[in-house]
Scaffold this motif. Structure first.
Motif, PDB file in Angstrom:
ATOM      1  N   UNK A  54       0.830  -1.199   0.000  1.00  0.00           N
ATOM      2  CA  UNK A  54       0.000   0.000   0.000  1.00  0.00           C
ATOM      3  C   UNK A  54       0.869   1.256   0.000  1.00  0.00           C
ATOM      4  N   UNK A  55       1.915   1.252   0.803  1.00  0.00           N
ATOM      5  CA  UNK A  55       2.817   2.400   0.844  1.00  0.00           C
ATOM      6  C   UNK A  55       3.562   2.538  -0.479  1.00  0.00           C
ATOM      7  N   UNK A  56       3.931   1.410  -1.084  1.00  0.00           N
ATOM      8  CA  UNK A  56       4.562   1.442  -2.410  1.00  0.00           C
ATOM      9  C   UNK A  56       3.631   2.104  -3.420  1.00  0.00           C
ATOM     10  N   UNK A  57       2.346   1.732  -3.387  1.00  0.00           N
ATOM     11  CA  UNK A  57       1.367   2.305  -4.316  1.00  0.00           C
ATOM     12  C   UNK A  57       1.177   3.804  -4.089  1.00  0.00           C
ATOM     13  N   UNK A  58       1.061   4.198  -2.825  1.00  0.00           N
ATOM     14  CA  UNK A  58       0.859   5.616  -2.515  1.00  0.00           C
ATOM     15  C   UNK A  58       2.030   6.454  -3.014  1.00  0.00           C
ATOM     16  N   UNK A  59       3.247   6.031  -2.715  1.00  0.00           N
ATOM     17  CA  UNK A  59       4.420   6.806  -3.136  1.00  0.00           C
ATOM     18  C   UNK A  59       4.604   6.749  -4.652  1.00  0.00           C
ATOM     19  N   UNK A  60       4.262   5.615  -5.256  1.00  0.00           N
ATOM     20  CA  UNK A  60       4.373   5.440  -6.705  1.00  0.00           C
ATOM     21  C   UNK A  60       3.503   6.463  -7.435  1.00  0.00           C
ATOM     22  N   UNK A  61       2.254   6.615  -6.956  1.00  0.00           N
ATOM     23  CA  UNK A  61       1.344   7.562  -7.588  1.00  0.00           C
ATOM     24  C   UNK A  61       1.628   8.998  -7.138  1.00  0.00           C
ATOM     25  N   UNK A  95       4.471  10.399  -6.762  1.00  0.00           N
ATOM     26  CA  UNK A  95       5.514  10.967  -7.630  1.00  0.00           C
ATOM     27  C   UNK A  95       4.879  11.581  -8.875  1.00  0.00           C
ATOM     28  N   UNK A  96       3.907  10.877  -9.466  1.00  0.00           N
ATOM     29  CA  UNK A  96       3.228  11.419 -10.640  1.00  0.00           C
ATOM     30  C   UNK A  96       2.430  12.673 -10.291  1.00  0.00           C
ATOM     31  N   UNK A  97       1.805  12.661  -9.116  1.00  0.00           N
ATOM     32  CA  UNK A  97       1.053  13.835  -8.675  1.00  0.00           C
ATOM     33  C   UNK A  97       1.981  15.040  -8.520  1.00  0.00           C
ATOM     34  N   UNK A  98       3.147  14.821  -7.905  1.00  0.00           N
ATOM     35  CA  UNK A  98       4.114  15.903  -7.706  1.00  0.00           C
ATOM     36  C   UNK A  98       4.596  16.445  -9.051  1.00  0.00           C
ATOM     37  N   UNK A 107      -6.456  15.394 -21.659  1.00  0.00           N
ATOM     38  CA  UNK A 107      -6.018  14.100 -21.126  1.00  0.00           C
ATOM     39  C   UNK A 107      -5.007  14.296 -19.998  1.00  0.00           C
ATOM     40  N   UNK A 108      -4.134  15.291 -20.148  1.00  0.00           N
ATOM     41  CA  UNK A 108      -3.133  15.572 -19.119  1.00  0.00           C
ATOM     42  C   UNK A 108      -3.798  16.007 -17.812  1.00  0.00           C
ATOM     43  N   UNK A 109      -4.714  16.963 -17.907  1.00  0.00           N
ATOM     44  CA  UNK A 109      -5.392  17.446 -16.694  1.00  0.00           C
ATOM     45  C   UNK A 109      -6.296  16.368 -16.091  1.00  0.00           C
ATOM     46  N   UNK A 110      -6.901  15.561 -16.940  1.00  0.00           N
ATOM     47  CA  UNK A 110      -7.712  14.442 -16.440  1.00  0.00           C
ATOM     48  C   UNK A 110      -6.838  13.464 -15.677  1.00  0.00           C
ATOM     49  N   UNK A 111      -5.656  13.170 -16.223  1.00  0.00           N
ATOM     50  CA  UNK A 111      -4.727  12.259 -15.548  1.00  0.00           C
ATOM     51  C   UNK A 111      -4.295  12.784 -14.189  1.00  0.00           C
ATOM     52  N   UNK A 112      -3.994  14.086 -14.125  1.00  0.00           N
ATOM     53  CA  UNK A 112      -3.627  14.698 -12.840  1.00  0.00           C
ATOM     54  C   UNK A 112      -4.771  14.560 -11.844  1.00  0.00           C
ATOM     55  N   UNK A 113      -5.985  14.892 -12.298  1.00  0.00           N
ATOM     56  CA  UNK A 113      -7.155  14.852 -11.415  1.00  0.00           C
ATOM     57  C   UNK A 113      -7.386  13.436 -10.883  1.00  0.00           C
ATOM     58  N   UNK A 114      -7.280  12.441 -11.745  1.00  0.00           N
ATOM     59  CA  UNK A 114      -7.503  11.055 -11.325  1.00  0.00           C
ATOM     60  C   UNK A 114      -6.434  10.594 -10.342  1.00  0.00           C
ATOM     61  N   UNK A 115      -5.191  10.971 -10.592  1.00  0.00           N
ATOM     62  CA  UNK A 115      -4.109  10.587  -9.680  1.00  0.00           C
ATOM     63  C   UNK A 115      -4.234  11.285  -8.330  1.00  0.00           C
ATOM     64  N   UNK A 116      -4.596  12.570  -8.357  1.00  0.00           N
ATOM     65  CA  UNK A 116      -4.807  13.303  -7.102  1.00  0.00           C
ATOM     66  C   UNK A 116      -5.944  12.661  -6.312  1.00  0.00           C
ATOM     67  N   UNK A 117      -7.031  12.333  -7.007  1.00  0.00           N
ATOM     68  CA  UNK A 117      -8.168  11.693  -6.349  1.00  0.00           C
ATOM     69  C   UNK A 117      -7.763  10.352  -5.745  1.00  0.00           C
ATOM     70  N   UNK A 118      -6.989   9.565  -6.491  1.00  0.00           N
ATOM     71  CA  UNK A 118      -6.563   8.246  -6.018  1.00  0.00           C
ATOM     72  C   UNK A 118      -5.685   8.360  -4.773  1.00  0.00           C
ATOM     73  N   UNK A 119      -4.674   9.242  -4.820  1.00  0.00           N
ATOM     74  CA  UNK A 119      -3.781   9.420  -3.675  1.00  0.00           C
ATOM     75  C   UNK A 119      -4.555   9.958  -2.476  1.00  0.00           C
ATOM     76  N   UNK A 120      -5.447  10.927  -2.719  1.00  0.00           N
ATOM     77  CA  UNK A 120      -6.246  11.497  -1.624  1.00  0.00           C
ATOM     78  C   UNK A 120      -7.130  10.428  -0.995  1.00  0.00           C
TER      79      UNK A 120
END
Length: 353
Positions: free
Chosen positions: A123-130, A132-135, A158-171
């Protein structure tokens, strides 16, 4: 039986997406000319590109090794490398990379690693993995508007959608970790709503599984709060790991004898593709990754070398990763857990004697 059907679906889906991707990329193209161009590349630059892929897989194994030791579980680095390879292989062939972690947990269980421990680590691997993309994504939005308007005008949505989805996932994952009671209430109400809409049947087993998962999330929160430096180090290793894979495209660029474009620009463009496709339900972002490459890398490779460049870049970044991790997954299947199993058999034989 259910696992066999799921595997059959994943393989069928992978083959279908691969076929559609190949058709979309090569339809109407002169394959002979493309092959002739690819034959002109300098293979000396592709070797470090392959090493970047190996480092990418190896990076996660170092994180697993490091975190397991922080929890008092001593593993060999080679075993962790196999765990990492298993995860990447199943992530490559399943939609949204959904099969990676369950496969890793299965193989970790064969090494007698408790499921709560393996779940915590992954789980921690997944959080940090995503994360990095959010940052990277948010960093470009805040500080790189010039870069975005220069290179990403054809894929802004597509770029902004990807950011939004990754932010939502990490949050969402952080809420699960640090506010498990809130997360539980949201999930319980969500299940209740689905039941009222007759989309799912009421099952107490779902609530029971939810309670079990909340315990795991609570344990993750305790670990995060008590191992701050470990998490910081894991994040830094993950940054290095992810950038190593993006760097492979730079070596493809140089293999064509091209110069003049900044390594930073090329790495960031490849990172942008990962940000955009990471949360999409496609194995390895197949199809959309190729399309985005052909849109944003025109200023880097030029029209003539664009398609050959995409073939080599994706060949390294996805297909080489798939092949290497597949071979190591086969190795894992024949080696992980065997030593412990033989030791247990030896103990049992001694007891019988």
């Amino acid at each position: 039986m259910g696992n066999k059907k799921k595997m059959l679906f994943n393989v069928t889906f992978l083959v279908l997406v691969f076929g559609l991707t190949m058709y979309g990329v090569f339809h109407g193209e002169d394959l002979g000319q493309i092959l002739n161009i690819i034959k002109t590349v300098n293979p000396a630059f592709l070797i470090p590109g392959v090493l970047c892929v190996v480092i990418f897989i190896w990076g996660e194994s170092i994180i697993i090794y490091y975190m397991m030791r922080s929890l008092g579980i001593m593993l060999k680095k080679w075993t962790c490398f196999l765990f990492s390879s298993v995860g990447f292989f199943f992530s490559c062939i399943t939609p949204s990379a959904s099969g990676g972690q369950p496969a890793q947990i299965y193989y970790m269980k064969k090494e007698k690693i408790p499921i709560p421990v393996s779940t915590l680590v992954l789980m921690i691997v997944t959080i940090t993995y995503k994360l990095v993309l959010v940052v990277i994504g948010l960093g470009l939005v805040i500080f790189g508007q010039g870069f975005i308007h220069k290179y990403l005008s054809g894929m802004l949505f597509v770029f902004y959608l990807g950011i939004a989805l990754n932010v939502f996932c990490v949050a969402a994952m952080l809420i699960l970790v640090f506010h498990p009671r809130l997360a539980r209430n949201i999930m319980v109400k969500g299940l209740w709503l689905l039941e009222r809409m007759h989309l799912v049947r009421h099952k107490q087993s779902r609530i029971d599984k939810l309670e079990e998962s909340m315990v795991q999330y609570s344990q993750t929160a305790v670990y995060l709060k008590s191992h701050t430096m470990v998490i910081i180090n894991v994040f830094l290793i993950t940054v290095f790991q992810r950038l190593s894979l993006f760097l492979a495209t730079y070596f493809v660029y140089r293999s064509f004898g091209l110069k003049g474009k900044s390594i930073v620009v090329i790495v960031l463009l490849q990172a942008v593709i990962s940000v955009a496709v990471d949360m999409l339900p496609l194995p390895g972002g197949m199809g959309i990754s190729e399309k985005l490459f052909l849109i944003i890398f025109v200023p880097i490779f030029g029209v003539k070398l664009l398609l050959p460049g995409m073939i080599l870049s994706r060949g390294l970044g996805y297909y080489t990763e798939l092949i290497i991790s597949a071979l190591l997954t086969v190795t894992a299947n024949f080696t992980i857990g065997k030593k412990r199993l033989n030791e247990e058999k030896g103990i049992q034989n001694v007891r019988i004697l």
